[in-house]
Write a protein that holds these residues in place. Structure first.
Motif, PDB file in Angstrom:
ATOM      1  N   TYR A 193      21.326  -0.800  20.181  1.00 40.08           N
ATOM      2  CA  TYR A 193      22.626  -1.468  19.849  1.00 40.08           C
ATOM      3  C   TYR A 193      24.031  -0.213  20.466  1.00 40.08           C
ATOM      4  CZ  TYR A 193      20.037  -4.890  17.786  1.00 40.08           C
ATOM      5  OH  TYR A 193      19.752  -5.777  16.717  1.00 40.08           O
ATOM      6  N   ILE A 194      24.455  -0.820  21.834  1.00 38.68           N
ATOM      7  CA  ILE A 194      25.815  -0.441  21.768  1.00 38.68           C
ATOM      8  C   ILE A 194      27.407  -1.242  21.525  1.00 38.68           C
ATOM      9  CG2 ILE A 194      27.186   0.975  24.293  1.00 38.68           C
ATOM     10  CD1 ILE A 194      24.189   0.881  25.333  1.00 38.68           C
ATOM     11  N   SER A 195      27.908  -0.448  20.609  1.00 36.50           N
ATOM     12  CA  SER A 195      29.403  -1.005  20.853  1.00 36.50           C
ATOM     13  C   SER A 195      29.933  -0.565  21.597  1.00 36.50           C
ATOM     14  CB  SER A 195      30.109  -0.213  19.089  1.00 36.50           C
ATOM     15  OG  SER A 195      28.964  -0.764  17.895  1.00 36.50           O
ATOM     16  N   ILE A 196      31.102  -1.930  21.767  1.00 36.20           N
ATOM     17  CA  ILE A 196      31.896  -1.544  23.103  1.00 36.20           C
ATOM     18  C   ILE A 196      33.358  -2.404  22.380  1.00 36.20           C
ATOM     19  CG2 ILE A 196      30.419  -1.336  24.881  1.00 36.20           C
ATOM     20  CD1 ILE A 196      30.913  -4.804  25.206  1.00 36.20           C
ATOM     21  N   ALA A 197      34.341  -1.896  22.863  1.00 34.87           N
ATOM     22  CA  ALA A 197      35.548  -2.575  22.974  1.00 34.87           C
ATOM     23  C   ALA A 197      35.507  -3.539  23.586  1.00 34.87           C
ATOM     24  CB  ALA A 197      36.746  -1.310  23.592  1.00 34.87           C
ATOM     25  N   GLN A 198      36.385  -4.836  23.459  1.00 31.43           N
ATOM     26  CA  GLN A 198      36.108  -6.244  24.516  1.00 31.43           C
ATOM     27  C   GLN A 198      37.540  -5.917  25.042  1.00 31.43           C
ATOM     28  OE1 GLN A 198      37.423  -9.827  22.273  1.00 31.43           O
ATOM     29  NE2 GLN A 198      35.780  -9.378  20.496  1.00 31.43           N
TER      30      GLN A 198
END
Length: 291
Positions: free
Chosen positions: A119-124
């Motif tokens: 999983y990769i978290s991203i800033a919207q």
């Protein structure tokens, strides 16, 4: 190939042709057999998105479940995502299957060869800005291609998350390997992300559907009004085919060597890609069975 179902989506992977109807029924036929016998049939309760990777089909359901249909036509559940994906925003690139969460906060990447999920978290704000809701995503190399509801294209560099490339408006587009083709205002724009090159092809008529073939060497364009299929070589932009195909719907898919068109009478029209610049193309044509 004459079929008795109403096709809304299809995926071609040698030697199979996967078709899906409006009720989420999935059928698989042999792409080499004119008998049209159904080799596999499955009814999915939820909306699905289907992709082909190597010799298998990967199926994303709107309930966040991912399944695999292998070369032996055995269907197995792979994993359950930890986020909602009712929009089915997903893409494949090589051996990677990428899925974007409905809230645009997380990307899941399934490594098909390693059978590993990450999983990769991203800033919207990296992918949202002022373009509104996302309609589709695609992957190529280390980039995420984002297509918005307002028909705008943007590339996001997954390695350098601050890099956003603006590709502008696109009535439609196609992605394969490291190449992007988009149509807008009667022009085809072609992008090569490996060499950071851009080219343009002026079309003689409206484009209803476009498709890069599997290795990105050719881009195909259909015009439904005049029943025309055009094929261009991406490297030099040269038109190498112009065919009249009666009763076409315009929907098109292309593998490395073949093109599949859907016709209005539930028929699939299969053509071989024959580039006169490629050595041995004449011998290849001679191996085809007669109509």
């Amino acid at each position: 190939m004459k079929l008795s179902i109403s096709i809304v989506y299809f995926v071609l992977i040698s030697p199979y042709l996967l078709l899906m109807d409006s009720k989420h029924d999935v059928y698989i036929y042999s792409a080499r057999d004119k008998k049209c016998d159904v080799l596999f049939h499955h009814v999915f309760i939820n909306p699905v998105r289907v992709y082909s990777i190597q010799n298998s089909f990967y199926i994303l359901q709107s309930n966040s479940k991912v399944s695999k249909l292998d070369a032996e036509l055995c269907l197995t559940d792979l994993f359950q995502l930890k986020f909602k994906c009712q929009q089915l925003l997903s893409a494949v690139q090589g051996e990677l299957f990428t899925i974007l969460s409905d809230d645009y906060s997380t990307i899941a990447v399934w490594h098909t060869k390693l059978a590993k999920l990450s999983y990769i978290s991203i800033a919207q704000n990296h992918i949202m800005e002022n373009n509104g809701q996302i309609k589709e995503i695609r992957c190529l190399q280390n980039f995420l291609l984002v297509y918005y509801q307002n028909k705008y294209l943007r590339l996001w560099n997954l390695d350098n998350k601050s890099e956003l490339l603006q590709l502008g408006n696109a009535s439609m587009y196609s992605v394969c390997q490291n190449r992007i083709g988009k149509y807008y205002n009667n022009s085809l724009m072609l992008f090569d992300m490996t060499h950071r090159l851009r080219g343009e092809i002026k079309l003689e008529c409206k484009c209803d559907h476009l498709c890069l073939n599997e290795d990105g060497r050719y881009i195909l364009v259909t015009n439904v009004e005049h029943c025309l299929l055009f094929m261009y070589r991406v490297d030099d932009g040269k038109q190498i085919a112009k065919l009249f195909v009666q009763n076409m719907t315009g929907t098109i898919k292309a593998s490395k060597d073949y093109v599949v068109l859907t016709l209005t009478n539930h028929t699939l029209y299969v053509l071989m890609i024959a580039d006169p610049k490629i050595n041995g193309v004449r011998e290849k044509i001679n191996t085809l069975p007669s109509r």
